[in-house]
Write a protein that holds these residues in place. Sequence first.
Motif, PDB file in Angstrom:
ATOM      1  N   LEU A   1       0.808  -1.232   0.089  1.00 49.64           N
ATOM      2  CA  LEU A   1       0.104   0.055  -0.082  1.00 49.64           C
ATOM      3  C   LEU A   1       0.829   1.358  -0.050  1.00 49.64           C
ATOM      4  CD1 LEU A   1      -3.071   0.884   0.236  1.00 49.64           C
ATOM      5  CD2 LEU A   1      -2.636   1.039   2.449  1.00 49.64           C
ATOM      6  N   LYS A   2       0.641   2.303  -0.966  1.00 47.65           N
ATOM      7  CA  LYS A   2       0.996   3.483  -0.857  1.00 47.65           C
ATOM      8  C   LYS A   2       0.185   4.757  -0.706  1.00 47.65           C
ATOM      9  CE  LYS A   2       4.395   1.510  -4.496  1.00 47.65           C
ATOM     10  NZ  LYS A   2       4.710   1.755  -5.853  1.00 47.65           N
ATOM     11  N   ARG A   3      -0.868   4.576  -1.056  1.00 47.27           N
ATOM     12  CA  ARG A   3      -1.784   5.925  -0.859  1.00 47.27           C
ATOM     13  C   ARG A   3      -3.132   5.104   0.048  1.00 47.27           C
ATOM     14  NH1 ARG A   3       0.323   5.713  -5.359  1.00 47.27           N
ATOM     15  NH2 ARG A   3      -1.116   4.587  -6.271  1.00 47.27           N
ATOM     16  N   ARG A   4      -3.425   5.933   1.059  1.00 50.86           N
ATOM     17  CA  ARG A   4      -4.545   5.682   1.882  1.00 50.86           C
ATOM     18  C   ARG A   4      -5.421   6.848   2.199  1.00 50.86           C
ATOM     19  NH1 ARG A   4      -5.783   2.538   7.034  1.00 50.86           N
ATOM     20  NH2 ARG A   4      -7.952   3.001   6.862  1.00 50.86           N
ATOM     21  N   ARG A   5      -6.762   6.935   1.975  1.00 50.43           N
ATOM     22  CA  ARG A   5      -7.588   7.824   2.592  1.00 50.43           C
ATOM     23  C   ARG A   5      -8.617   7.193   3.521  1.00 50.43           C
ATOM     24  NH1 ARG A   5     -11.967  10.943  -1.015  1.00 50.43           N
ATOM     25  NH2 ARG A   5     -13.203   9.154  -0.498  1.00 50.43           N
ATOM     26  N   PHE A   6      -8.851   7.793   4.597  1.00 46.06           N
ATOM     27  CA  PHE A   6      -9.782   7.263   5.384  1.00 46.06           C
ATOM     28  C   PHE A   6     -10.699   8.381   5.934  1.00 46.06           C
ATOM     29  CE2 PHE A   6     -11.525   5.990   9.642  1.00 46.06           C
ATOM     30  CZ  PHE A   6     -11.845   4.834   9.259  1.00 46.06           C
ATOM     31  N   LEU A   7     -11.940   8.373   5.592  1.00 42.12           N
ATOM     32  CA  LEU A   7     -12.940   9.444   5.991  1.00 42.12           C
ATOM     33  C   LEU A   7     -13.941   8.671   6.975  1.00 42.12           C
ATOM     34  CD1 LEU A   7     -13.311  11.374   3.001  1.00 42.12           C
ATOM     35  CD2 LEU A   7     -11.817  11.673   4.541  1.00 42.12           C
ATOM     36  N   ARG A   8     -14.189   9.265   8.169  1.00 39.15           N
ATOM     37  CA  ARG A   8     -15.230   8.590   9.033  1.00 39.15           C
ATOM     38  C   ARG A   8     -15.959   9.644   9.837  1.00 39.15           C
ATOM     39  NH1 ARG A   8     -15.129   3.556  13.114  1.00 39.15           N
ATOM     40  NH2 ARG A   8     -13.191   3.708  12.891  1.00 39.15           N
ATOM     41  N   SER A   9     -17.196   9.835   9.464  1.00 38.17           N
ATOM     42  CA  SER A   9     -17.875  10.737  10.102  1.00 38.17           C
ATOM     43  C   SER A   9     -19.231  10.001  10.690  1.00 38.17           C
ATOM     44  CB  SER A   9     -18.431  11.938   9.371  1.00 38.17           C
ATOM     45  OG  SER A   9     -18.974  11.398   7.926  1.00 38.17           O
ATOM     46  N   SER A  10     -19.936  10.559  11.683  1.00 32.28           N
ATOM     47  CA  SER A  10     -20.965  10.158  12.094  1.00 32.28           C
ATOM     48  C   SER A  10     -21.763  11.444  13.229  1.00 32.28           C
ATOM     49  CB  SER A  10     -20.814   8.810  12.887  1.00 32.28           C
ATOM     50  OG  SER A  10     -22.204   8.690  13.716  1.00 32.28           O
ATOM     51  N   SER A  11     -23.132  11.467  13.047  1.00 31.14           N
ATOM     52  CA  SER A  11     -23.823  12.481  13.961  1.00 31.14           C
ATOM     53  C   SER A  11     -24.354  11.699  15.142  1.00 31.14           C
ATOM     54  CB  SER A  11     -25.036  13.017  13.226  1.00 31.14           C
ATOM     55  OG  SER A  11     -25.874  11.746  12.924  1.00 31.14           O
ATOM     56  N   LEU A  12     -24.188  10.334  15.444  1.00 36.05           N
ATOM     57  CA  LEU A  12     -24.310   9.655  16.468  1.00 36.05           C
ATOM     58  C   LEU A  12     -23.338   9.495  17.342  1.00 36.05           C
ATOM     59  CD1 LEU A  12     -26.587   6.839  14.742  1.00 36.05           C
ATOM     60  CD2 LEU A  12     -27.503   8.894  15.522  1.00 36.05           C
ATOM     61  N   GLN A  13     -23.682   9.491  18.610  1.00 34.12           N
ATOM     62  CA  GLN A  13     -22.782   9.308  19.590  1.00 34.12           C
ATOM     63  C   GLN A  13     -22.689   8.069  19.918  1.00 34.12           C
ATOM     64  OE1 GLN A  13     -20.356  11.396  20.952  1.00 34.12           O
ATOM     65  NE2 GLN A  13     -21.155  12.756  19.623  1.00 34.12           N
ATOM     66  N   SER A  14     -21.483   7.456  20.417  1.00 34.34           N
ATOM     67  CA  SER A  14     -21.234   5.766  20.749  1.00 34.34           C
ATOM     68  C   SER A  14     -20.381   5.684  22.093  1.00 34.34           C
ATOM     69  CB  SER A  14     -20.613   5.044  19.518  1.00 34.34           C
ATOM     70  OG  SER A  14     -20.392   3.802  19.969  1.00 34.34           O
ATOM     71  N   ASP A  15     -20.667   4.834  22.874  1.00 33.95           N
ATOM     72  CA  ASP A  15     -19.792   4.387  24.057  1.00 33.95           C
ATOM     73  C   ASP A  15     -18.855   3.654  23.534  1.00 33.95           C
ATOM     74  OD1 ASP A  15     -21.476   6.039  25.522  1.00 33.95           O
ATOM     75  OD2 ASP A  15     -22.718   4.283  26.025  1.00 33.95           O
ATOM     76  N   SER A  16     -18.809   2.992  22.314  1.00 31.13           N
ATOM     77  CA  SER A  16     -17.743   2.184  22.065  1.00 31.13           C
ATOM     78  C   SER A  16     -16.382   3.167  21.616  1.00 31.13           C
ATOM     79  CB  SER A  16     -18.141   1.492  20.681  1.00 31.13           C
ATOM     80  OG  SER A  16     -18.544   2.316  20.010  1.00 31.13           O
ATOM     81  N   VAL A  17     -15.304   2.373  21.301  1.00 33.52           N
ATOM     82  CA  VAL A  17     -14.049   2.884  21.092  1.00 33.52           C
ATOM     83  C   VAL A  17     -13.444   2.503  19.599  1.00 33.52           C
ATOM     84  CG1 VAL A  17     -11.625   3.617  21.835  1.00 33.52           C
ATOM     85  CG2 VAL A  17     -13.395   3.242  23.520  1.00 33.52           C
ATOM     86  N   PRO A  18     -14.112   3.052  18.586  1.00 38.41           N
ATOM     87  CA  PRO A  18     -13.655   2.463  17.381  1.00 38.41           C
ATOM     88  C   PRO A  18     -12.303   3.404  17.036  1.00 38.41           C
ATOM     89  CG  PRO A  18     -15.268   4.680  17.173  1.00 38.41           C
ATOM     90  CD  PRO A  18     -15.032   4.190  18.542  1.00 38.41           C
ATOM     91  N   GLY A  19     -11.634   2.710  16.157  1.00 39.08           N
ATOM     92  CA  GLY A  19     -10.266   3.362  15.717  1.00 39.08           C
ATOM     93  C   GLY A  19      -9.774   2.637  14.454  1.00 39.08           C
ATOM     94  N   VAL A  20      -8.406   3.021  14.105  1.00 42.51           N
ATOM     95  CA  VAL A  20      -7.861   2.742  12.889  1.00 42.51           C
ATOM     96  C   VAL A  20      -6.493   2.351  13.321  1.00 42.51           C
ATOM     97  CG1 VAL A  20      -7.055   3.532  10.657  1.00 42.51           C
ATOM     98  CG2 VAL A  20      -9.232   4.201  11.564  1.00 42.51           C
ATOM     99  N   VAL A  21      -5.904   1.239  12.521  1.00 42.35           N
ATOM    100  CA  VAL A  21      -4.457   0.661  12.864  1.00 42.35           C
ATOM    101  C   VAL A  21      -4.063   0.334  11.352  1.00 42.35           C
ATOM    102  CG1 VAL A  21      -2.911  -1.030  13.628  1.00 42.35           C
ATOM    103  CG2 VAL A  21      -5.210  -0.299  14.852  1.00 42.35           C
ATOM    104  N   ILE A  22      -2.822   1.106  11.044  1.00 43.87           N
ATOM    105  CA  ILE A  22      -2.249   1.017   9.843  1.00 43.87           C
ATOM    106  C   ILE A  22      -0.999   0.408  10.060  1.00 43.87           C
ATOM    107  CG2 ILE A  22      -1.705   2.292   7.669  1.00 43.87           C
ATOM    108  CD1 ILE A  22      -3.765   4.395   8.305  1.00 43.87           C
ATOM    109  N   ASP A  23      -0.697  -0.643   9.261  1.00 41.89           N
ATOM    110  CA  ASP A  23       0.835  -1.188   9.107  1.00 41.89           C
ATOM    111  C   ASP A  23       1.004  -1.351   7.488  1.00 41.89           C
ATOM    112  OD1 ASP A  23       3.037  -2.513   9.224  1.00 41.89           O
ATOM    113  OD2 ASP A  23       2.404  -4.308  10.331  1.00 41.89           O
ATOM    114  N   ALA A  24       1.799  -0.477   7.139  1.00 43.93           N
ATOM    115  CA  ALA A  24       1.903  -0.124   5.554  1.00 43.93           C
ATOM    116  C   ALA A  24       3.340   0.306   5.301  1.00 43.93           C
ATOM    117  CB  ALA A  24       0.888   0.351   4.993  1.00 43.93           C
ATOM    118  N   PRO A  25       4.549  -0.276   5.457  1.00 47.65           N
ATOM    119  CA  PRO A  25       5.892   0.270   5.255  1.00 47.65           C
ATOM    120  C   PRO A  25       6.118   0.935   4.037  1.00 47.65           C
ATOM    121  CG  PRO A  25       5.895  -2.095   5.286  1.00 47.65           C
ATOM    122  CD  PRO A  25       4.454  -1.857   5.505  1.00 47.65           C
ATOM    123  N   LEU A  26       5.161   1.021   2.996  1.00 47.57           N
ATOM    124  CA  LEU A  26       5.489   1.600   1.775  1.00 47.57           C
ATOM    125  C   LEU A  26       4.653   2.896   1.703  1.00 47.57           C
ATOM    126  CD1 LEU A  26       6.011  -1.213  -0.743  1.00 47.57           C
ATOM    127  CD2 LEU A  26       7.620   0.102   0.353  1.00 47.57           C
TER     128      LEU A  26
END
Length: 192
Positions: free
Chosen positions: A95-120
């Motif tokens: 992977l060389k290019r990554r775009r991540f868009l996350r939006s929400s109008s709702l509140q959540s007690d959970s803990v969402p997230g993002v993990v990226i392991d892409a050395p290139l």
Amino acid sequence: HLCVRRTGGGSSFHELPLSLYVCEPLVSLKLVQLTLVDTEFVSLPCLKTMHLYNNIYPKETTFERLVSSCPVLEDLMIDVLRNDAKVYRVHSRSLKRRRFLRSSSLQSDSVPGVVIDAPLLCSLRISDGVSKMFIVKDMKCNAKLDISFDFGLEAFDESNVSSISHIRNFLSGISRVRDMTISAFTFEVYNI
């Protein structure tokens, strides 16, 4: 090259056909408003570009398997436009290019997230107003980064210390990049 999108009105999402999970000659794939089936076998050996818009992944492993089954993937775009508690993990050696868009109008007690392991990875664009965890491993020093996130914060106060700490840790971890654009809100949180 293939684009598959939900057609017609209503709020229901259609399932992605199983045959598309093993499509040897596919080079570019765009999926829009679909439900991805949780299949054990995915093989997309020639896929270089994948754009995923507002899809439903029954499990976190559904998304992970889809990405990790593309050994030559270079360009990945993900837009999440509804409330979900998923952690989006990307493990890719190509992977060389990554775009991540996350939006929400709702509140959540959970803990969402993002993990990226892409050395290139040489270009990363993040706009995320929901996730409370963001980890980028092994980012190249000549990478270009455009970030706008607040780790779920709406205001600054003493109760937000752990979220502010997450932002500082993230920015410290990617401080070697060549070109960085940071939103005013993210920069303000970092300087607290």
